[in-house]
Design an enzyme around this catalytic site. Structure first.
Site, PDB file in Angstrom:
ATOM      1  N   GLY A 164      25.164 -12.827-142.693  1.00  0.00           N
ATOM      2  CA  GLY A 164      26.471 -13.448-142.455  1.00  0.00           C
ATOM      3  C   GLY A 164      26.365 -14.580-141.454  1.00  0.00           C
ATOM      4  O   GLY A 164      25.266 -15.031-141.129  1.00  0.00           O
ATOM      5  N   ASN A 165      27.508 -15.047-140.997  1.00  0.00           N
ATOM      6  CA  ASN A 165      27.522 -16.117-140.001  1.00  0.00           C
ATOM      7  C   ASN A 165      28.682 -15.914-139.034  1.00  0.00           C
ATOM      8  O   ASN A 165      29.467 -14.986-139.188  1.00  0.00           O
ATOM      9  CB  ASN A 165      27.578 -17.494-140.693  1.00  0.00           C
ATOM     10  N   ARG A 166      28.772 -16.780-138.062  1.00  0.00           N
ATOM     11  CA  ARG A 166      29.684 -16.547-136.947  1.00  0.00           C
ATOM     12  C   ARG A 166      31.079 -17.116-137.154  1.00  0.00           C
ATOM     13  O   ARG A 166      31.881 -17.143-136.227  1.00  0.00           O
ATOM     14  CB  ARG A 166      29.068 -17.134-135.675  1.00  0.00           C
ATOM     15  N   SER A 167      31.414 -17.567-138.341  1.00  0.00           N
ATOM     16  CA  SER A 167      32.758 -18.116-138.543  1.00  0.00           C
ATOM     17  C   SER A 167      33.822 -17.033-138.377  1.00  0.00           C
ATOM     18  O   SER A 167      33.707 -15.946-138.937  1.00  0.00           O
ATOM     19  CB  SER A 167      32.864 -18.723-139.936  1.00  0.00           C
TER      20      SER A 167
END
Ligand code: C5P
Length: 230
Positions: free
Chosen positions: A29-32
Site C-alpha cells: 500500500g501507500n501513505r495516501s
C-alpha cells in the site's frame, strides 16, 4: 458563501491509496489518506457540481455531503470504477495514489514462514497508468486533472519534473506537490503549483486541503466557462 460556478457540472474524483494483495492478510500500500481527494469532492459539491467520489481505503473519512461514493481497493478496481464514471463526466480528477506495481501472484492462503529461516521473494508486475488511459478515451471537451508528487533531485527541481509530467500525462491541469519530510501525505495542509499546457504556473500557498481544492476548482470553472458550456 461559495460560488455556485459548478452547477450541473458532472465531476469524478478519485481519492485515497490502492492496496495490492500478496495473500489474504497482506498487501502493498501507500501513505495516501484520501484527505485531498475528499476536500476536492466536498468543495465541488458545495459549488453545485454532481460529484462521484471513487474512494480507495479512506474509511477514516466521513462521506462528503452530496457526493455519490464508490469504494474500491486495488488499482484494477479503481480503473474499472474510473472508466465507468468518466464515461458520463465533464471533469475527471485523479487525486488517488495508485500503486505502480502489484504482486504478480496473489497467494490463495496466507504465506507461511519457512522452517529453514529463508524469506519468500515477491515478484512485482506493472499496473496500468489509469490517468493515461482516461486521457486516451477522453470524451470531447472533458477536462482532466492529474496530480504529481515530486522531489527535486540531480535531474531537476520539483517544478522541472512537474513540467515534464504535465506533457507526458496529457492533462489540462496538473497539481504538483513537493513531497518528503512530512509534506502532502497524511497531513491536513498542502502546497504546490497548478500547471497547465497554456503555461499557467500558479503557486499554491501552504494552506488547508480545502483551499487547494478551491484553487483547482477555480481553474476548472474557468476552463468550463471558456468552453461556453455555461
Ligand atoms: O506518474 P505518477 O504516478 O507520478 O502520476 C501521478 C498521477 O497519475 C496522479 O494523478 C495519479 O492518480 C495518476 N496515476 C494513475 N495510475 C497509475 C499511477 C498514477 O492514474 N498507475
Amino acid at each position: 458563501a461559495l460560488p455556485r460556478d459548478l452547477e450541473g457540472v458532472r465531476v469524478v474524483v478519485s481519492a485515497g491509496g490502492t492496496r495490492e494483495p500478496l495473500d489474504p492478510v497482506r498487501f502493498l500500500g501507500n501513505r495516501s489518506s484520501g484527505k485531498q481527494g475528499y476536500a476536492l469532492a466536498r468543495v465541488a459539491a458545495q459549488r453545485g457540481a454532481e460529484v462521484t467520489l471513487v474512494a480507495a481505503h479512506t474509511a477514516a473519512l466521513p462521506d462528503p455531503a452530496g457526493a455519490h461514493v464508490v469504494s474500491v481497493s486495488t488499482a484494477a478496481e479503481l480503473q474499472v470504477a474510473m472508466e465507468d464514471a468518466a464515461a458520463e463526466a465533464d471533469v475527471v480528477v485523479m487525486a488517488a495514489a495508485v500503486a505502480d506495481f502489484r504482486p504478480a501472484e496473489r497467494a490463495e492462503c496466507k504465506i507461511k514462514k519457512q522452517g529453514d529461516g529463508s524469506a519468500p521473494t515477491v515478484t512485482l508486475t506493472r499496473n496500468p497508468d489509469i490517468l493515461a488511459g482516461l486521457a486516451q478515451r477522453r470524451r470531447p471537451g472533458q477536462i482532466l486533472v492529474g496530480f504529481a508528487a515530486e522531489t527535486g533531485d540531480e535531474h531537476g527541481s520539483v517544478l522541472d519534473h512537474g513540467r515534464i509530467k504535465l506533457k507526458r500525462k496529457g492533462v489540462d491541469l496538473l497539481v504538483l506537490n513537493a513531497v518528503g519530510e512530512g509534506r502532502a501525505f497524511e497531513v491536513d495542509e498542502n502546497t504546490g503549483w497548478l500547471l497547465s499546457p497554456s503555461g499557467l504556473e500558479q503557486r499554491i500557498p501552504l494552506g488547508a486541503k480545502s483551499e487547494l481544492a478551491a484553487t483547482v476548482w477555480d481553474a476548472v470553472a474557468e476552463l468550463v466557462r471558456a468552453q461556453g458550456r455555461r
